[in-house]
Design a protein around this motif. Structure first.
Motif, PDB file in Angstrom:
ATOM      1  N   THR A 305     -25.307  63.176 -27.999  1.00  0.00           N
ATOM      2  CA  THR A 305     -24.054  63.541 -27.645  1.00  0.00           C
ATOM      3  C   THR A 305     -24.062  65.010 -27.140  1.00  0.00           C
ATOM      4  N   MET A 306     -25.163  65.750 -27.382  1.00  0.00           N
ATOM      5  CA  MET A 306     -25.456  67.033 -27.148  1.00  0.00           C
ATOM      6  C   MET A 306     -25.921  66.947 -25.701  1.00  0.00           C
ATOM      7  N   ALA A 307     -26.832  66.000 -25.375  1.00  0.00           N
ATOM      8  CA  ALA A 307     -27.364  65.744 -23.909  1.00  0.00           C
ATOM      9  C   ALA A 307     -26.389  65.302 -23.017  1.00  0.00           C
ATOM     10  N   ARG A 308     -25.385  64.577 -23.443  1.00  0.00           N
ATOM     11  CA  ARG A 308     -24.316  64.013 -22.630  1.00  0.00           C
ATOM     12  C   ARG A 308     -23.211  65.142 -22.434  1.00  0.00           C
ATOM     13  N   ASN A 309     -23.111  66.162 -23.246  1.00  0.00           N
ATOM     14  CA  ASN A 309     -22.302  67.254 -23.233  1.00  0.00           C
ATOM     15  C   ASN A 309     -22.885  68.432 -22.435  1.00  0.00           C
ATOM     16  N   GLY A 310     -23.889  68.298 -21.753  1.00  0.00           N
ATOM     17  CA  GLY A 310     -24.653  69.278 -21.112  1.00  0.00           C
ATOM     18  C   GLY A 310     -25.356  70.472 -21.956  1.00  0.00           C
ATOM     19  N   GLN A 311     -25.329  70.123 -23.207  1.00  0.00           N
ATOM     20  CA  GLN A 311     -26.079  71.168 -24.030  1.00  0.00           C
ATOM     21  C   GLN A 311     -27.584  71.114 -23.955  1.00  0.00           C
ATOM     22  N   VAL A 312     -27.907  70.408 -23.656  1.00  0.00           N
ATOM     23  CA  VAL A 312     -29.487  70.370 -23.336  1.00  0.00           C
ATOM     24  C   VAL A 312     -29.895  70.464 -21.864  1.00  0.00           C
ATOM     25  N   ASP A 313     -30.794  71.542 -21.862  1.00  0.00           N
ATOM     26  CA  ASP A 313     -30.988  71.995 -20.466  1.00  0.00           C
ATOM     27  C   ASP A 313     -32.053  71.074 -19.541  1.00  0.00           C
ATOM     28  N   VAL A 314     -32.792  70.318 -20.156  1.00  0.00           N
ATOM     29  CA  VAL A 314     -33.835  69.744 -19.337  1.00  0.00           C
ATOM     30  C   VAL A 314     -34.203  68.224 -20.177  1.00  0.00           C
ATOM     31  N   LEU A 315     -34.246  67.167 -19.339  1.00  0.00           N
ATOM     32  CA  LEU A 315     -34.824  65.949 -19.868  1.00  0.00           C
ATOM     33  C   LEU A 315     -35.845  65.552 -19.171  1.00  0.00           C
ATOM     34  N   ALA A 316     -37.033  65.630 -20.111  1.00  0.00           N
ATOM     35  CA  ALA A 316     -38.602  65.368 -19.482  1.00  0.00           C
ATOM     36  C   ALA A 316     -39.088  64.432 -20.282  1.00  0.00           C
ATOM     37  N   SER A 317     -40.158  64.020 -19.767  1.00  0.00           N
ATOM     38  CA  SER A 317     -40.740  62.645 -20.336  1.00  0.00           C
ATOM     39  C   SER A 317     -41.797  62.841 -21.386  1.00  0.00           C
ATOM     40  N   ASP A 318     -42.423  63.856 -21.477  1.00  0.00           N
ATOM     41  CA  ASP A 318     -43.570  64.307 -22.419  1.00  0.00           C
ATOM     42  C   ASP A 318     -44.516  63.132 -22.233  1.00  0.00           C
ATOM     43  N   HIS A 319     -44.639  62.642 -21.098  1.00  0.00           N
ATOM     44  CA  HIS A 319     -45.747  61.529 -20.831  1.00  0.00           C
ATOM     45  C   HIS A 319     -47.014  61.785 -21.388  1.00  0.00           C
ATOM     46  N   SER A 320     -47.471  61.310 -22.617  1.00  0.00           N
ATOM     47  CA  SER A 320     -48.710  61.542 -23.109  1.00  0.00           C
ATOM     48  C   SER A 320     -49.178  60.085 -23.539  1.00  0.00           C
ATOM     49  N   PRO A 321     -50.129  59.563 -22.476  1.00  0.00           N
ATOM     50  CA  PRO A 321     -50.892  58.455 -22.733  1.00  0.00           C
ATOM     51  C   PRO A 321     -51.929  58.602 -23.428  1.00  0.00           C
ATOM     52  N   SER A 322     -52.699  57.341 -23.762  1.00  0.00           N
ATOM     53  CA  SER A 322     -54.080  57.412 -24.361  1.00  0.00           C
ATOM     54  C   SER A 322     -54.375  56.094 -24.162  1.00  0.00           C
ATOM     55  N   PRO A 323     -55.808  55.800 -24.336  1.00  0.00           N
ATOM     56  CA  PRO A 323     -56.217  54.192 -24.358  1.00  0.00           C
ATOM     57  C   PRO A 323     -55.797  53.566 -25.503  1.00  0.00           C
ATOM     58  N   PRO A 324     -55.398  52.353 -25.183  1.00  0.00           N
ATOM     59  CA  PRO A 324     -54.707  51.298 -26.144  1.00  0.00           C
ATOM     60  C   PRO A 324     -55.350  51.525 -27.406  1.00  0.00           C
ATOM     61  N   GLU A 325     -57.016  51.343 -27.566  1.00  0.00           N
ATOM     62  CA  GLU A 325     -57.350  51.716 -28.721  1.00  0.00           C
ATOM     63  C   GLU A 325     -57.128  52.481 -29.786  1.00  0.00           C
ATOM     64  N   MET A 326     -56.707  53.666 -28.971  1.00  0.00           N
ATOM     65  CA  MET A 326     -56.161  55.047 -30.040  1.00  0.00           C
ATOM     66  C   MET A 326     -54.938  54.827 -30.376  1.00  0.00           C
ATOM     67  N   LYS A 327     -54.314  53.635 -29.947  1.00  0.00           N
ATOM     68  CA  LYS A 327     -52.944  53.497 -30.460  1.00  0.00           C
ATOM     69  C   LYS A 327     -53.065  52.196 -31.659  1.00  0.00           C
ATOM     70  N   SER A 328     -54.250  52.093 -32.021  1.00  0.00           N
ATOM     71  CA  SER A 328     -54.092  51.144 -32.938  1.00  0.00           C
ATOM     72  C   SER A 328     -55.093  51.475 -34.102  1.00  0.00           C
ATOM     73  N   HIS A 329     -54.589  51.203 -35.354  1.00  0.00           N
ATOM     74  CA  HIS A 329     -55.146  51.919 -36.486  1.00  0.00           C
ATOM     75  C   HIS A 329     -54.335  51.641 -37.865  1.00  0.00           C
ATOM     76  N   GLU A 330     -55.156  51.084 -38.845  1.00  0.00           N
ATOM     77  CA  GLU A 330     -54.313  51.075 -40.115  1.00  0.00           C
ATOM     78  C   GLU A 330     -53.922  51.950 -40.651  1.00  0.00           C
TER      79      GLU A 330
END
Ligand code: ZN
Length: 462
Positions: A305-330
């Motif tokens: 709601t705050m974003a839609r009301n213009g209370q957020v200044d910036v929308l960014a991705s924070d694109h922060s990838p890694s190799p798939p194996e770093m996304k897998s752990h118990e």
């Protein structure tokens, strides 16, 4: 401007619904020499190329303020070629790349040069570089400014990467004073280390490994405490402050209250905080691990709601990838915290505002994705569709809702929580300085992204 003696324009995009800072108009955009020459209804004269954009919306090219391309040094995680391809395909024409997760991190002039060298010739989109603000490189901030960094990024908690140290309060204060003297903003990852470290230590001591235990170790209070402290320091030092990836509505509120009393501070959030919640994290697990973590569905709605009301200044991705194996752990604490999302930034943001009345909603969105970022990056020729600006633009088919397939992703690793997620508004063609760099999901031509620097370069710095 259609005098017979003038040369034809390079390109005229006709009959587009043009989304600019001032609103929505249907008309034509003429491009000459990489810049927007004229916006009109219609534009007269000839062009070497004309494009009928009837039924499509023309947005300013997205300026993604927050990506990690990990190049040089960790190109097996991402890389300039793949990361910028994904950005271009998604409608982004400029990225601001963070100082960490590449190796070396951008802590001095040599590291800046290494990153710029890796990007030039590889990047499909224009790029700006953030420098780091850590306890060990305060004395290099001046040389980083002279090289052209757009600001300095500090972590108020553990960064997750050994070669990028958190800024303790003394470091942050001193760094802000120096950044203010250099005329550049400081960006902070705002989570209070004393809270997150303490809660993490307790969880680890008791052997906890679950998603819930991870969430419990990074509560909203950690974010709010850090934002409040950063605002205090910014107020004290006169430094411009950019709070990245805020995950709570209360966090944005702190920024808005400070801005109202005159502190120069901006709030960034990311579409993943507006489209996903803890419940999705419980379902999808690692793909949605990030820090600060996703919050409750109720919080997601409040922040949206705050974003839609213009209370957020910036929308960014924070694109922060890694190799798939770093996304897998118990053990959920061991999994890489970062979401791959730069290709989806525009469509995901459009999905968030889809229920708003078209004109104000889209114009406001363009400001969050391009206009405001251009201001913070001191780019006087980017961020809007009007005469004199770089012709950085993206044509979007807003009538289309599409589902992202893994094979559509142009990242090094086609792994993202957006796979299978319905997004509103498909980017059909992206222009960088008037040249089409992506069309229907693929890049075209050759990479010609340039390093961009803050407009008040040299001269005002020492
Ligand atoms: Zn980040």
């Amino acid at each position: 401007m259609n005098h017979a003696d003038q040369l034809p324009c390079d390109l005229i995009v006709r009959n587009a619904a043009i989304v600019s800072r001032n609103g929505l108009t249907t008309g034509d955009v003429a491009v000459r020499g990489g810049r927007i020459h004229e916006v009109g209804t219609p534009v007269g004269g000839d062009a070497l190329e004309e494009l009928d954009a009837t039924g499509l919306h023309l947005f300013p090219g997205v300026i993604d303020m927050h990506v990690h391309f990990n190049d040089p040094g960790r190109t097996h995680w991402e890389g300039w070629a793949t990361g910028s391809t994904a950005a271009a395909v998604g409608g982004t024409t400029t990225v601001a790349e963070m100082p960490l997760n590449a190796s070396p991190p951008t802590l001095d002039a040599g590291a800046f040069d290494a990153k710029a060298t890796a990007a030039i010739g590889a990047s499909w989109v224009d790029f700006a570089l953030w420098g780091g603000l850590t306890p060990v490189n305060l004395d290099s901030m001046g040389e980083l400014a002279r090289r052209g960094v757009v600001g300095f990024k500090a972590f108020m908690c553990n960064s997750g990467i050994d070669d990028f140290l958190a800024a303790d309060p003394t470091t942050l204060r001193e760094g802000m004073l120096r950044a203010a003297a250099l005329g550049l903003p400081v960006a902070v990852h705002a989570e209070d280390e004393s809270i997150t470290d303490h809660l993490t230590a307790i969880a680890r001591f008791s052997g906890a490994t679950s998603i819930q235990a991870y969430l419990d170790s990074r509560p909203p209070e950690a974010e709010l405490a850090a934002i409040a402290r950063a605002i205090e320091l910014a107020d004290e030092s006169g430094c411009e402050l950019y709070v990245v990836h805020i995950s709570t509505s209360a966090g944005v509120k702190l920024v808005r209250e400070a801005a109202a009393r005159g502190v120069n501070v901006h709030a960034e959030t990311c579409p993943h905080y507006l489209l996903f919640s803890e419940e999705d994290l419980a379902d999808q697990g690692a793909l949605l691990k990030c820090s600060p973590p996703l919050r409750t569905a109720r919080e997601r709605e409040a922040l949206g709601t705050m974003a839609r009301n213009g209370q957020v200044d910036v929308l960014a991705s924070d694109h922060s990838p890694s190799p798939p194996e770093m996304k897998s752990h118990e053990d959920f604490f061991q999994i890489w915290g970062g979401i791959a999302g730069c290709q989806s930034l525009l469509s995901a943001s459009l999905t968030v505002v889809a229920d708003r009345p078209a004109a104000s909603g889209y114009s406001q969105l363009a400001n969050m994705l391009a206009g405001n970022p251009a201001g913070i990056l001191r780019q006087t020729h980017k961020g809007d569709i009007r005469a004199g600006m770089d012709a950085d633009m993206v044509l979007v088919d807003l009538s289309e809702t599409y589902t992202v397939a893994g094979s559509d992703l142009r990242y090094r690793h086609p792994v993202s929580p957006y796979v299978g997620f319905p997004l509103r508004g498909r980017p059909v063609r992206t222009f960088l300085r008037g040249i089409a760099i992506a069309q229907d999901g693929n890049v075209i031509g050759r990479p010609q992204g340039r390093l961009i620097m803050p407009a008040r370069a040299s001269g005002t710095r020492n």
